[in-house]
Scaffold this motif. Structure first.
Motif, PDB file in Angstrom:
ATOM      1  N   LEU B 104      79.609  41.722 -31.569  1.00 43.10           N
ATOM      2  CA  LEU B 104      79.007  40.710 -32.469  1.00 43.10           C
ATOM      3  C   LEU B 104      79.664  39.933 -33.188  1.00 43.10           C
ATOM      4  CD1 LEU B 104      75.346  42.417 -32.843  1.00 43.10           C
ATOM      5  CD2 LEU B 104      76.031  40.679 -31.437  1.00 43.10           C
ATOM      6  N   PRO B 107      80.726  36.163 -31.700  1.00 41.60           N
ATOM      7  CA  PRO B 107      80.237  35.126 -31.770  1.00 41.60           C
ATOM      8  C   PRO B 107      79.971  34.671 -33.376  1.00 41.60           C
ATOM      9  CG  PRO B 107      78.721  36.908 -31.276  1.00 41.60           C
ATOM     10  CD  PRO B 107      80.090  37.077 -30.873  1.00 41.60           C
ATOM     11  N   LEU B 141      82.843  32.322 -24.123  1.00 39.94           N
ATOM     12  CA  LEU B 141      81.921  32.711 -24.935  1.00 39.94           C
ATOM     13  C   LEU B 141      80.737  33.003 -24.251  1.00 39.94           C
ATOM     14  CD1 LEU B 141      80.628  33.002 -27.947  1.00 39.94           C
ATOM     15  CD2 LEU B 141      79.888  30.573 -27.914  1.00 39.94           C
ATOM     16  N   ILE B 142      80.456  32.316 -23.279  1.00 37.78           N
ATOM     17  CA  ILE B 142      79.262  32.617 -22.232  1.00 37.78           C
ATOM     18  C   ILE B 142      79.206  33.899 -21.900  1.00 37.78           C
ATOM     19  CG2 ILE B 142      77.911  31.907 -20.032  1.00 37.78           C
ATOM     20  CD1 ILE B 142      78.890  28.727 -21.168  1.00 37.78           C
ATOM     21  N   PHE B 145      78.490  36.463 -24.319  1.00 42.81           N
ATOM     22  CA  PHE B 145      77.076  36.900 -24.230  1.00 42.81           C
ATOM     23  C   PHE B 145      76.430  37.504 -23.117  1.00 42.81           C
ATOM     24  CE2 PHE B 145      76.685  32.728 -26.948  1.00 42.81           C
ATOM     25  CZ  PHE B 145      76.187  33.463 -28.190  1.00 42.81           C
ATOM     26  N   TRP B 146      76.936  37.166 -22.008  1.00 36.90           N
ATOM     27  CA  TRP B 146      76.315  38.284 -20.992  1.00 36.90           C
ATOM     28  C   TRP B 146      76.776  39.631 -21.074  1.00 36.90           C
ATOM     29  CZ3 TRP B 146      73.327  34.949 -19.376  1.00 36.90           C
ATOM     30  CH2 TRP B 146      73.442  33.864 -18.569  1.00 36.90           C
ATOM     31  N   LEU B 148      77.338  41.456 -23.823  1.00 31.94           N
ATOM     32  CA  LEU B 148      76.548  41.696 -25.127  1.00 31.94           C
ATOM     33  C   LEU B 148      75.211  42.092 -24.494  1.00 31.94           C
ATOM     34  CD1 LEU B 148      77.650  39.327 -28.070  1.00 31.94           C
ATOM     35  CD2 LEU B 148      78.201  41.606 -27.692  1.00 31.94           C
ATOM     36  N   LEU B 149      74.586  41.268 -23.535  1.00 27.20           N
ATOM     37  CA  LEU B 149      73.185  41.376 -23.105  1.00 27.20           C
ATOM     38  C   LEU B 149      73.336  42.806 -22.179  1.00 27.20           C
ATOM     39  CD1 LEU B 149      72.023  38.065 -21.900  1.00 27.20           C
ATOM     40  CD2 LEU B 149      71.148  39.464 -23.682  1.00 27.20           C
TER      41      LEU B 149
END
Lengths: 96, 196
Positions: B104, B107, B141-142, B145-146, B148-149
């Motif tokens: 985290l 981001p 960054l995208i 995010f994947w 982190l999900l």
């Protein structure tokens, strides 16, 4: 050496290389020399992550070879593009 | 350590870390970024002076911060996999929590860096170097995010006891994705923040 100890040492080396490597930025007296150094630091870091975090050394050869091609190819491209940037610009002139 | 690692023999046969489906995804990601790196090198070849001056326009502190966050998060994930192999589910969950916290950080730094960039005039009209930089880093960054999900998902599965020492393919598959995302950042970082 235990596997967890190896992970810790790998992380430590990666952090040190990242911090020391960051010091290479901004030193542009010898652009090609700095590019080679940056590429070498990049290559070592990539290999450490591939072998000790991603465990490619025990992976099936196809996966290992493809990932090594990608991670070894990139530092090589950094050096080649620094040495032959003009040639690359001529070859790709039609694209731009 | 690294010298021994680099010189010991490799097996002629091996295992698939995680599962095949994840590796299909990983090679799609690698192909996508390989194409974007081609754009970078071509742009750099045509505008060498602009790219040589580029790193001085960016925040090296932010770039180094991303690197340290991702490396540390990846280290936590590698430990989590080893803990699961040793049937230490609670330790695995703790390592995954560490991975999430450091993950985290990426981001959060991005938010701070983008504000800093905009305050220094680095927007979409700031030239080819900045446009290429946004193009690659926002794509990365995208993918973070994947990741982190996915990390949230494997934490849930670990917390509910869905993985064991004998069956934790999902955790390994996530680890492979996360380390690959890390690998791609280790390429992006020197290209934009260091290379003269």
């Amino acid at each position: 050496m235990s596997e967890t100890r190896k992970l810790d040492l790998t992380w430590l080396v990666l952090v040190l290389l990242s911090v020391v490597g960051a010091g290479l930025g901004g030193t542009a007296d010898d652009r090609f020399g700095v590019s080679v150094l940056v590429a070498l630091v990049m290559a070592v870091k990539l290999r450490l992550v591939c072998d000790n975090f991603l465990e490619l050394r025990t992976a099936t050869p196809r996966i290992r070879q493809l990932m090594y091609a990608f991670t070894h190819g990139m530092p090589l491209l950094v050096i080649l593009s620094s040495a032959f940037g003009g040639t690359l610009a001529r070859l790709t002139g039609a694209l731009v | 350590m690294s010298a021994a690692t680099l010189t010991s023999p490799m097996p002629s046969t091996g295992r698939i870390p995680g599962n095949k489906a994840m590796w299909v995804g990983i090679f799609c990601e690698v192909t996508e970024f390989a194409l974007m790196f081609a754009v970078y090198f071509i742009a750099r070849a045509h505008h060498p002076e602009v790219f040589a001056a580029g790193p001085a326009r960016l925040s090296l502190l932010a770039g180094t911060g991303y690197t340290l966050m991702l490396l540390t998060s990846g280290w936590c994930v590698a430990h989590a996999v080893h803990a699961m192999r040793a049937s230490r589910q609670q330790a695995c969950l703790r390592w995954l929590t560490g991975a999430l916290l450091f993950g985290l950080g990426y981001p959060v730094i991005k938010l701070i860096e983008v504000r800093w960039n905009l305050a220094h005039g680095l927007d979409g009209s700031a030239g080819i170097f900045v446009v290429t930089y946004y193009y690659l880093t926002f794509n990365h960054l995208i993918h973070v995010f994947w990741g982190l999900l996915g990390l949230g998902w494997v934490m849930l599965r670990t917390g509910t006891g869905s993985y064991s020492a004998d069956d934790h393919v999902g955790l390994e598959a996530f680890a492979c994705y996360w380390h690959t995302t890390d690998i791609i950042w280790l390429m992006i970082f020197p290209l934009f923040y260091l290379l003269p």
